[in-house]
Design a protein around this motif. Structure first.
Motif, short mmCIF file in Angstrom:
data_model
loop_
_atom_site.label_atom_id
_atom_site.label_comp_id
_atom_site.label_asym_id
_atom_site.label_seq_id
_atom_site.Cartn_x
_atom_site.Cartn_y
_atom_site.Cartn_z
N GLU A 143 49.22 50.86 50.20
CA GLU A 143 50.10 51.02 49.47
C GLU A 143 50.53 49.86 48.38
O GLU A 143 51.30 49.24 48.19
CB GLU A 143 51.52 51.41 50.21
N PHE A 144 49.34 49.55 47.59
CA PHE A 144 49.26 48.31 46.90
C PHE A 144 48.41 48.52 45.75
O PHE A 144 47.30 49.11 45.67
CB PHE A 144 48.56 47.49 47.98
N MET A 145 48.75 47.92 44.63
CA MET A 145 47.92 47.66 43.54
C MET A 145 47.81 46.46 43.05
O MET A 145 48.67 45.53 43.18
CB MET A 145 48.73 48.38 42.25
N VAL A 146 46.60 45.83 42.38
CA VAL A 146 46.32 44.54 42.55
C VAL A 146 45.59 44.42 41.12
O VAL A 146 44.63 45.23 40.64
CB VAL A 146 45.43 43.90 43.56
N GLN A 147 46.14 43.09 40.55
CA GLN A 147 45.42 43.01 39.00
C GLN A 147 44.43 41.87 39.16
O GLN A 147 44.65 40.99 39.66
CB GLN A 147 46.63 42.71 38.02
N PHE A 148 43.64 41.97 38.35
CA PHE A 148 42.39 40.77 38.37
C PHE A 148 42.49 40.40 36.84
O PHE A 148 42.28 41.22 35.69
CB PHE A 148 41.09 41.30 38.59
N ARG A 149 42.32 39.23 36.60
CA ARG A 149 42.15 38.80 35.06
C ARG A 149 40.53 38.63 34.79
O ARG A 149 39.85 38.53 36.11
CB ARG A 149 42.60 36.93 35.17
N GLU A 150 39.93 38.67 33.90
CA GLU A 150 38.61 38.59 33.67
C GLU A 150 38.23 37.10 34.01
O GLU A 150 38.95 36.21 33.60
CB GLU A 150 38.10 38.72 32.22
N GLY A 151 37.28 37.12 34.85
CA GLY A 151 36.71 35.86 35.56
C GLY A 151 37.21 35.33 36.64
O GLY A 151 36.82 34.45 37.25
N GLU A 152 38.57 36.05 36.92
CA GLU A 152 39.19 35.86 38.34
C GLU A 152 38.23 36.00 39.61
O GLU A 152 37.42 37.08 39.65
CB GLU A 152 40.42 36.34 38.33
N THR A 153 38.29 35.08 40.53
CA THR A 153 37.50 35.55 41.87
C THR A 153 38.29 35.93 43.09
O THR A 153 39.46 35.38 43.07
CB THR A 153 36.40 34.33 41.99
N ILE A 154 37.68 36.34 43.83
CA ILE A 154 37.99 36.64 45.34
C ILE A 154 37.13 35.82 46.20
O ILE A 154 35.95 35.99 46.06
CB ILE A 154 37.99 38.10 45.62
#
Ligand SMILES: C[S@@+](CC[C@H](N)C(=O)[O-])C[C@H]1O[C@@H](n2cnc3c(N)ncnc32)[C@H](O)[C@@H]1O
Length: 330
Positions: free
Chosen positions: A276-287
């Motif tokens: 039940e979750f949405m996550v945003q990533f920036r260009e170049g962001e890492t996990i």
């Protein structure tokens, strides 16, 4: 309700509990402000375990071959140094292929009971298949987390038996700095004086050798890393587009660790329905998905001493710089 229905119900409840925990951990790791991260233990579903086996035979990943060389050469020495009668348990056995050398050496002097402890059902099954064929060895697999499994084995031990805990393949390096010590302290608390721990650890080595080991040109390590997102898609009904993420391996000099990350190639939003979750990533962001700390031989002795162990012996592979240390609980 029949016993069969009851067993099915219990298995379904366990599965629901595991999925809920998985969803909570993924949400917690991706919801962080600052560096997003995912726990590396979730690499190991059936696909991840198969990919790890492939990594271990890649030409660039000398670690597993070095570990096996040390174990093959010194299994006889180890059997002489470990008190009898012994029961053996292995934390995160994987396929257990290298462990054969130790079990063969110990079984020359006595019947051996071997308990591999694994969170990956498929790795545990291949370990049981592989090692049940060794004469004089009884294999009793435990599908659980490291310390839960170890406590289970310790609770079963008979008076007068010694416990030999194997933690091979440098999995200790996957703990954050300080967490390796805390983990070894927890292991030590489950043991009694005279029990032993055989700890495999990868040592510092030239940077180009390290980077190639975690970023092979055939892309197997990249597939292993990306499979974590594929697993979240499969099990948590998420919509990660794997083509929009790339594998990154880099060395962090301040922690002496190789870090693996997954880098977002563009700005994007991912939905993880069962969390039940949405996550945003920036260009170049890492996990950040895993760290593999590279030790010095002396550092291992220091960490072990701070955790309640004496170093009895340390064997080092000179071709790849990999160590196996035999520690005795004091
Ligand atoms: C890096 S692999 C090493 C496998 C094997 N020991 C070797 O040396 O090739 C780590 C293994 O530990 C298992 N594992 C990871 N986290 C675990 C945990 N918290 N509890 C039990 N097993 C775990 C994984 O499924 C995987 O098979």
């Amino acid at each position: 309700m029949s016993m069969l229905d009851f067993d099915v119900l219990v298995t379904e409840q366990e599965q629901a509990c595991t999925t809920r925990q998985f969803a909570e951990d993924i949400r917690a790791g991706l919801d962080r402000t600052g560096q997003k991260e995912l726990p590396s233990k979730y690499f190991y579903d059936a696909v991840g375990s198969a990919l790890f086996e492939t990594i271990s035979v890649m030409p660039e990943y000398g670690l597993t071959r070095a570990d096996e060389r040390v174990l093959r050469r010194h299994a006889g020495d180890l059997a002489e140094l470990v008190a009898a009668p012994v029961i053996v348990c292995e934390l995160g056995s994987g396929s257990g292929k290298k462990t054969r050398w130790i079990l063969e050496a110990l079984s020359r002097r006595e019947r051996v009971f071997y308990y591999p402890i694994e969170i990956s059902a498929s790795a545990l099954a291949s370990c049981e298949r592989e090692l049940a064929q060794v004469d004089g060895v009884s294999v009793l697999g435990i599908e659980s987390e490291y310390l839960d499994g170890l406590s289970e084995v310790a609770a079963k031990r008979k008076k007068g038996t010694h416990l030999l805990v194997l933690f091979l393949g440098s999995t200790i390096g996957n703990f954050d700095s300080g967490a390796d010590r805390r983990f070894l302290q927890s292991v030590r608390q489950t043991l009694i004086p005279g029990d032993s721990l055989l700890l495999g650890a990868d040592l510092v080595k030239p940077l180009d050798q390290l980077l190639a080991a975690y970023d092979d040109p055939a892309g197997v390590t990249a597939a292993f890393n990306l499979n974590l997102l594929a697993r979240i898609n499969r099990e948590l009904d998420a919509d990660f587009n794997l083509r929009q993420f790339e594998h990154v391996a880099r060395f962090n000099g301040s922690t002496s660790s190789i870090e693996m990350h997954l880098r977002s190639k563009k700005q994007q939003t991912v939905t993880i329905a069962r969390a039940e979750f949405m996550v945003q990533f920036r260009e170049g962001e890492t996990i950040w998905t895993e760290s593999s700390h590279k030790y010095s031989a002396d550092e291992l002795k220091t960490v072990a001493a701070a955790s309640g162990f004496d170093c009895k012996e340390q064997w080092i592979d000179q071709d790849w710089q990999f160590s196996e240390s035999l520690f005795i609980a004091c």
